[in-house]
Write an enzyme that holds these catalytic residues in place. Structure first.
Site, PDB file in Angstrom:
ATOM      1  N   CYS A  61       0.840  -1.192   0.000  1.00 24.24           N
ATOM      2  CA  CYS A  61       0.000   0.000   0.000  1.00 24.24           C
ATOM      3  C   CYS A  61       0.881   1.250   0.000  1.00 24.24           C
ATOM      4  O   CYS A  61       2.059   1.196   0.363  1.00 24.24           O
ATOM      5  CB  CYS A  61      -0.890  -0.026   1.240  1.00 24.24           C
ATOM      6  SG  CYS A  61      -1.882   1.475   1.498  1.00 24.24           S
ATOM      7  N   THR A  93       0.720   3.532   2.113  1.00 30.23           N
ATOM      8  CA  THR A  93       1.140   3.723   3.502  1.00 30.23           C
ATOM      9  C   THR A  93       2.420   2.956   3.785  1.00 30.23           C
ATOM     10  O   THR A  93       3.317   3.447   4.493  1.00 30.23           O
ATOM     11  CB  THR A  93       0.026   3.251   4.460  1.00 30.23           C
ATOM     12  OG1 THR A  93      -1.149   4.026   4.230  1.00 30.23           O
ATOM     13  CG2 THR A  93       0.455   3.406   5.912  1.00 30.23           C
ATOM     14  N   HIS A 140       5.331   4.912   2.546  1.00 30.02           N
ATOM     15  CA  HIS A 140       5.701   5.982   3.485  1.00 30.02           C
ATOM     16  C   HIS A 140       6.592   5.433   4.600  1.00 30.02           C
ATOM     17  O   HIS A 140       7.577   6.058   4.997  1.00 30.02           O
ATOM     18  CB  HIS A 140       4.449   6.610   4.090  1.00 30.02           C
ATOM     19  CG  HIS A 140       3.647   7.433   3.133  1.00 30.02           C
ATOM     20  ND1 HIS A 140       4.182   8.506   2.452  1.00 30.02           N
ATOM     21  CD2 HIS A 140       2.351   7.347   2.746  1.00 30.02           C
ATOM     22  CE1 HIS A 140       3.252   9.045   1.675  1.00 30.02           C
ATOM     23  NE2 HIS A 140       2.129   8.353   1.837  1.00 30.02           N
ATOM     24  N   ILE A 161      -5.561   2.968  -5.756  1.00 26.23           N
ATOM     25  CA  ILE A 161      -6.941   3.136  -5.278  1.00 26.23           C
ATOM     26  C   ILE A 161      -7.725   4.008  -6.250  1.00 26.23           C
ATOM     27  O   ILE A 161      -8.912   3.771  -6.493  1.00 26.23           O
ATOM     28  CB  ILE A 161      -6.959   3.696  -3.850  1.00 26.23           C
ATOM     29  CG1 ILE A 161      -6.309   2.703  -2.883  1.00 26.23           C
ATOM     30  CG2 ILE A 161      -8.392   3.992  -3.402  1.00 26.23           C
ATOM     31  CD1 ILE A 161      -6.226   3.183  -1.447  1.00 26.23           C
ATOM     32  N   SER A 188      -7.645  11.511  -0.206  1.00 24.13           N
ATOM     33  CA  SER A 188      -6.208  11.770  -0.166  1.00 24.13           C
ATOM     34  C   SER A 188      -5.774  12.367   1.170  1.00 24.13           C
ATOM     35  O   SER A 188      -6.588  12.938   1.913  1.00 24.13           O
ATOM     36  CB  SER A 188      -5.806  12.718  -1.302  1.00 24.13           C
ATOM     37  OG  SER A 188      -6.409  13.990  -1.126  1.00 24.13           O
ATOM     38  N   LEU A 189      -4.477  12.241   1.438  1.00 26.38           N
ATOM     39  CA  LEU A 189      -3.902  12.741   2.690  1.00 26.38           C
ATOM     40  C   LEU A 189      -2.767  13.698   2.361  1.00 26.38           C
ATOM     41  O   LEU A 189      -1.585  13.305   2.350  1.00 26.38           O
ATOM     42  CB  LEU A 189      -3.387  11.568   3.532  1.00 26.38           C
ATOM     43  CG  LEU A 189      -4.421  10.510   3.920  1.00 26.38           C
ATOM     44  CD1 LEU A 189      -3.740   9.339   4.604  1.00 26.38           C
ATOM     45  CD2 LEU A 189      -5.491  11.113   4.823  1.00 26.38           C
ATOM     46  N   ILE A 200     -13.276  11.010   3.525  1.00 29.52           N
ATOM     47  CA  ILE A 200     -13.450   9.560   3.500  1.00 29.52           C
ATOM     48  C   ILE A 200     -12.261   8.907   4.208  1.00 29.52           C
ATOM     49  O   ILE A 200     -11.109   9.169   3.878  1.00 29.52           O
ATOM     50  CB  ILE A 200     -13.518   9.021   2.056  1.00 29.52           C
ATOM     51  CG1 ILE A 200     -14.589   9.767   1.251  1.00 29.52           C
ATOM     52  CG2 ILE A 200     -13.771   7.522   2.057  1.00 29.52           C
ATOM     53  CD1 ILE A 200     -16.009   9.580   1.739  1.00 29.52           C
ATOM     54  N   THR A 201     -12.562   8.059   5.171  1.00 32.72           N
ATOM     55  CA  THR A 201     -11.495   7.303   5.835  1.00 32.72           C
ATOM     56  C   THR A 201     -11.890   5.843   5.929  1.00 32.72           C
ATOM     57  O   THR A 201     -13.026   5.509   6.306  1.00 32.72           O
ATOM     58  CB  THR A 201     -11.192   7.874   7.236  1.00 32.72           C
ATOM     59  OG1 THR A 201     -10.099   7.144   7.816  1.00 32.72           O
ATOM     60  CG2 THR A 201     -12.377   7.790   8.165  1.00 32.72           C
TER      61      THR A 201
END
Length: 358
Positions: A54, A56, A59, A191, A279-280, A303-304
């Site tokens: 992912c 994440t 990161h 995504i 998005s973040l 959205i989370t």
């Protein structure tokens, strides 16, 4: 359950497994041997058949500012997977040994105001596997029974492993009524690519896919995008306004996190339309709230995660009925030991979804 015994200690009797560990507070990760976890009360031990990388995880791998503030090495990371149940902890009731499962990765408290309202996806005390707990980049993983989703036996493991991120796409798109409406997907990472397919499956009249990566824009076309826009070569706002007679897009799904793209998302949405933001952004983003939100009467939704477990039901239905085909998004499959190749492809943006096989 097969056992992998460490070769570093001849006398070792504790069963161990291969795992990808975020081994240090810095760039990269390491393949190591760690003890196979034991399921506690209400938990299940799963033999991982496939696990996917992912954003994440990237990161964490790169050790950016977010990772520095959130995770605590050394630990096993990864949170998207599918596998077979091999052992049950005390008190489990629903899951059985031999079932194939995927997992909702948000472990919730059941005590906060949001949980008591049934809004588990925004639990104030959420813990995420592979971020706040030991993860699934390994041969085995332990999960709470309540977090498991039973998959059809016929579902390929690599497909089952990407249902969690697919749930993000489904939650983002279906937060609005997109049937017979125009939809823009801003940002075509994995995504975002899934969201293109979800929008088409949900009956969107026209889907615009916007990105700067030609490779992923080609995948967006495969997923059914009617129009693909490379923002480095075309002005998305001019093109969209020209094609919509100046009206704009009914539903915009922001998945890029880029300040310029976010501003464009709010400018391209029609009056009375929706902007759904998954998005973040790494830093605060400036938008023209007066002109692009208030005066246009725009509905903005953050959205989370996935709605537990409404979104999982939607994902399963879309896949089982054949309405949604996400096979084109799975572009690379590697052995667990080849994880560095997968991470480098993710970092370069030269892939869709990357799956690792323990």
């Amino acid at each position: 359950m097969e056992q992998l015994v460490s070769t570093t200690e001849k006398e070792a009797t504790t069963p161990v497994m291969k795992a990808i560990q975020k081994h240090t507070a810095g760039f990269g990760a390491k393949l190591v041997e760690v003890p196979i976890p034991t399921p506690g009360a209400g938990q299940v031990l799963i033999k991982v058949k496939a696990t996917s990388i992912c954003g994440t995880d990237v990161h964490i791998y790169e050790w950016d500012d977010w990772a520095k503030s959130r995770v605590k090495p050394p630990y096993v990371f990864g949170h998207e997977f599918a596998g077979e149940v091999v052992a049950l902890g005390e008190g489990t009731k629903r899951i059985q040994v031999g079932q194939t499962v995927s997992a909702e990765t948000h472990i919730v408290c059941h005590q906060c105001k949001q949980c008591l309202r049934g809004q588990y996806h925004i639990c104030k005390n959420t813990k995420i596997i592979g971020v706040d707990t030991q993860g699934c980049f390994a041969e085995y993983v332990v999960m709470p029974e309540e977090n498991l989703w039973v998959n059809p036996e016929s579902m390929p493991s690599k497909l089952a492993s990407i249902q969690e991120p697919l749930g993000n796409a489904v939650h983002t798109v279906l937060a609005s009524d997109v049937s017979a409406k125009s939809v823009a997907i801003v940002g075509c990472g994995p995504i975002g690519l899934m969201a293109v397919g979800v929008a088409k499956a949900a009956g969107a009249s026209r889907v615009y896919a916007i990105d700067v990566n030609p490779y992923r824009l080609e995948l967006a076309e495969q997923m059914g995008a009617n129009v693909v826009i490379n923002s480095l070569e075309q002005n998305p706002l001019e093109l969209i306004m020209d094609q919509t007679d100046g009206d704009g897009i009914d539903v915009v799904c922001e998945m890029s996190g880029h300040p310029v793209a976010i501003d464009q998302a709010f400018k391209m949405v029609t009056a009375g339309g929706d902007v759904n933001v998954l998005s973040l952004p790494a830093k605060p983003v400036a938008i023209d709230l007066t002109r692009d939100v208030v005066f246009k009467g725009v509905r903005v939704q953050g959205i989370t995660g996935r709605k537990m477990y409404e979104t999982w039901g939607q994902v399963s239905t879309l896949l089982a009925t054949g309405q949604l085909n996400v096979e084109p998004i799975i572009t690379h499959v590697f052995k667990l030991e080849e994880f560095e190749q997968g991470f480098e492809l993710m970092r370069a943006g030269k892939c869709g979804k990357v799956v690792l096989l323990p």
